[in-house]
Design an enzyme around this catalytic site. Structure first.
Site, PDB file in Angstrom:
ATOM      1  N   GLU A   5      -1.277   3.614  12.900  1.00  0.00           N
ATOM      2  CA  GLU A   5      -0.474   5.020  12.848  1.00  0.00           C
ATOM      3  C   GLU A   5      -1.218   6.045  13.510  1.00  0.00           C
ATOM      4  OE1 GLU A   5      -2.030   7.475  11.033  1.00  0.00           O
ATOM      5  OE2 GLU A   5      -3.725   6.214  10.049  1.00  0.00           O
ATOM      6  N   LYS A  45      -6.800   2.649  18.468  1.00  0.00           N
ATOM      7  CA  LYS A  45      -6.782   3.582  17.066  1.00  0.00           C
ATOM      8  C   LYS A  45      -7.995   4.085  17.170  1.00  0.00           C
ATOM      9  CE  LYS A  45      -5.969   6.077  13.632  1.00  0.00           C
ATOM     10  NZ  LYS A  45      -5.358   5.383  12.341  1.00  0.00           N
ATOM     11  N   ASN A  96      -6.633  -0.141   2.020  1.00  0.00           N
ATOM     12  CA  ASN A  96      -7.995   0.345   2.507  1.00  0.00           C
ATOM     13  C   ASN A  96      -8.712  -0.518   3.501  1.00  0.00           C
ATOM     14  OD1 ASN A  96      -7.489   2.920   1.077  1.00  0.00           O
ATOM     15  ND2 ASN A  96      -8.980   2.340  -0.735  1.00  0.00           N
ATOM     16  N   GLN A 131     -14.785  10.120  10.573  1.00  0.00           N
ATOM     17  CA  GLN A 131     -16.160   9.426  10.541  1.00  0.00           C
ATOM     18  C   GLN A 131     -16.194   7.808  10.394  1.00  0.00           C
ATOM     19  OE1 GLN A 131     -19.425  11.544   8.669  1.00  0.00           O
ATOM     20  NE2 GLN A 131     -19.267   9.791   6.907  1.00  0.00           N
ATOM     21  N   ALA A 191      -8.883   6.518  20.143  1.00  0.00           N
ATOM     22  CA  ALA A 191      -8.070   7.801  19.973  1.00  0.00           C
ATOM     23  C   ALA A 191      -8.752   8.613  18.747  1.00  0.00           C
ATOM     24  CB  ALA A 191      -6.772   7.550  19.292  1.00  0.00           C
ATOM     25  N   GLY A 194       0.819  -1.216  -0.018  1.00  0.00           N
ATOM     26  CA  GLY A 194       0.119   0.106   0.072  1.00  0.00           C
ATOM     27  C   GLY A 194       1.005   1.311  -0.028  1.00  0.00           C
ATOM     28  N   CYS A 238     -10.178   9.137   8.380  1.00  0.00           N
ATOM     29  CA  CYS A 238     -10.354   8.492   9.453  1.00  0.00           C
ATOM     30  C   CYS A 238     -11.508   8.432  10.445  1.00  0.00           C
ATOM     31  CB  CYS A 238      -8.863   8.652  10.162  1.00  0.00           C
ATOM     32  SG  CYS A 238      -7.679   7.903   9.596  1.00  0.00           S
TER      33      CYS A 238
END
Length: 498
Positions: free
Chosen positions: A170, A230, A100, A288, A233, A21, A286
């Site tokens: 990430e 993730k 994705n 929504q 956050a 990716g 990210c």
């Protein structure tokens, strides 16, 4: 080479990292790893030939401050970009998967659940082409327990090789991604510490980051904690934005100033000042998507009250965008039909060309629905991207197969109503109103007197990012609306905004 056999106490020397990716996460992350670990071979692979060609060119396929310099330092040394996916995945020691995970558009969980089709395909491909044991790292944002599914696929298709699954989410902010990578708040690695091989895999990946990240910022957890961290956050950050935007509506109703309120609230050490800037709403790939995923997970585990709480964060964000459009229309005599509206900024935030889930899409569609003529300027977004975004249905941006070819749009009313300008002054020429939807620094320093002289009168400015000096613009002659600020006297006489 990495040896992932059960009972191994220490991993042998790791020589190659491959990332599947070449997008906003994979490209920058691998570039920084290559920069800080010059003895490690780092390869980024993707099935998209144009994307890989972009990474190998002088003009990278994504805009991110500082990225050009890092790539050019490493490319041709220990960093490469390739479409030879099978070869590089097959002989890598660590495989990062950064594909994705779009929101499902049909079937069970449509509109909320993550679609793991690309992840499953990647896992099956890894099993099929591997010629050695591997550490497989989740870099994409995935639902909790995804690692369990990946383990099952690899175990049943691995042809005798050993795989250790790690979660390494990430936490990058577009516009500051390189800075975030070079000096992260934390690096989170989740793995199976209850096995010797799992523990060795965690230590090996932690050792890569330890080349430049202080040890106290490298956090290790179990797999499920890392995957959920993730989602949590991003949900917390989005919740702060929706909270301050909810208060901004109350400020306008009462005459309070959201900037002053947010400053006061942010001085509380328990709260802090970050993510307390009122705006037209949050966007990006990210927030929504991850909140919807969290909502779906909560529903699946029988927690409807928790799901409802997080769903409200998105509802407030949608409300803020529709409230902005309603303010524009009601202020301009309750119609924008046939009127030119300049839109300054189309990216979801400054210092990026990313338009995924940008509030500008919903605002523009709202204006177009009322028959406005829209002229758009953004320093990093092309006319082609604007056309694609405005032609898409919700969630289509993450499903490339659904994109319409541009030639199908040429005869539509959309193209008759939308133009892309070369600069802000061209966009505003003969316009009735200016809507500022991205907080690009250049918008703060525009010659608004020059802009005013070229516009229809009365001339409106609707500041969706609170970047202008409201008093100065009103002195020039603009009617100004700025989110969460005391209303212009003109606006007080307009109909109430729903």
């Amino acid at each position: 080479m990495w040896s992932g056999r059960e009972g191994t106490k220490k991993a042998t020397i790791m020589v190659k990292i491959c990332c599947i990716g070449a997008g906003y996460v994979g490209g920058p992350t691998m570039a920084v790893i290559a920069l800080k670990c010059p003895d490690i071979e780092v390869v980024v692979v993707d099935i998209s030939s144009p994307r890989i060609a972009g990474w190998n060119s002088e003009r990278l396929p994504i805009y991110e401050p500082g990225l050009d310099d890092v790539v050019k330092q490493c490319r041709g040394r220990n960093l490469s970009f390739s479409t030879e996916v099978h070869r590089h995945v097959g002989d890598a020691d660590i495989v990062f998967v950064s594909v994705n995970t779009p929101t499902k558009t049909c079937g069970l969980g449509a509109g909320k659940a993550a679609d793991l089709t690309y992840w499953e395909s990647a896992a099956r491909m890894i099993a099929d082409v591997s010629v050695s044991d591997k550490i497989v790292v989740e870099k994409s944002t995935v639902p909790v327990k995804t690692a369990e599914a990946i383990e099952k696929i690899l175990a049943h298709n691995g042809r005798g090789f050993s795989y250790q699954i790690l979660s390494n989410p990430e936490f990058l902010a577009e516009g500051t991604a390189i800075r975030d990578l070079l000096s992260p708040d934390r690096v989170l690695i989740g793995g199976r510490r209850d096995t010797a091989a799992g523990s060795a895999a965690v230590d090996l990946l932690a050792g890569v980051y330890a080349r430049w990240v202080p040890q106290d910022r490298i956090i290790t957890t179990n797999l499920w904690s890392a995957e959920l961290s993730k989602l949590a956050a991003n949900a917390f950050l989005a919740q702060r934005i929706s909270s301050v935007n909810a208060v901004s509506a109350l400020c306008e109703a009462t005459g309070a100033d959201i900037t002053e309120v947010a400053h006061s609230v942010g001085k509380d050490a328990r709260i802090g000042h970050r993510f307390l800037s009122a705006s037209v709403g949050f966007g990006g790939s990210c927030f929504q998507k991850d909140i919807l995923n969290l909502v779906y997970i909560c529903e699946c585990y029988g927690l409807p009250e928790v799901a409802s709480y997080w769903r409200e964060v998105i509802r407030i964000n949608d409300y803020q965008k529709s409230r902005f459009v309603n303010r524009v229309v009601s202020s301009m005599f309750n119609t924008v039909a046939g009127k030119k509206v300049a839109v300054l900024g189309f990216a979801f935030k400054k210092d990026t060309g990313d338009t995924r889930e940008t509030p500008a899409i919903d605002v523009c569609k709202g204006l177009l629905g009322d028959k406005a003529v829209v002229s758009i300027y953004d320093p990093q977004v092309t006319g082609e991207q604007v056309a694609r975004d405005l032609a898409m249905n919700k969630f289509d941006w993450d499903h490339p197969r659904h994109l319409q070819p541009l030639e199908q749009l040429s005869a539509t009313d959309l193209e008759k109503q939308v133009a892309v300008a070369a600069d802000a002054y061209e966009a505003a020429k003969d316009a009735h109103a200016v809507c500022i939807l991205t907080e690009w620094d250049e918008f703060r320093g525009l010659d608004y007197r020059r802009m005013f002289e070229g516009m229809q009168k009365p001339a409106f400015v609707f500041d969706g990012r609170n970047v202008v000096d409201v008093a100065k613009l009103r002195e020039i002659g603009f009617v100004v609306y700025s989110i969460g600020k005391p209303l212009d006297d003109w606006l007080k006489d307009m109909p109430a905004v729903a």
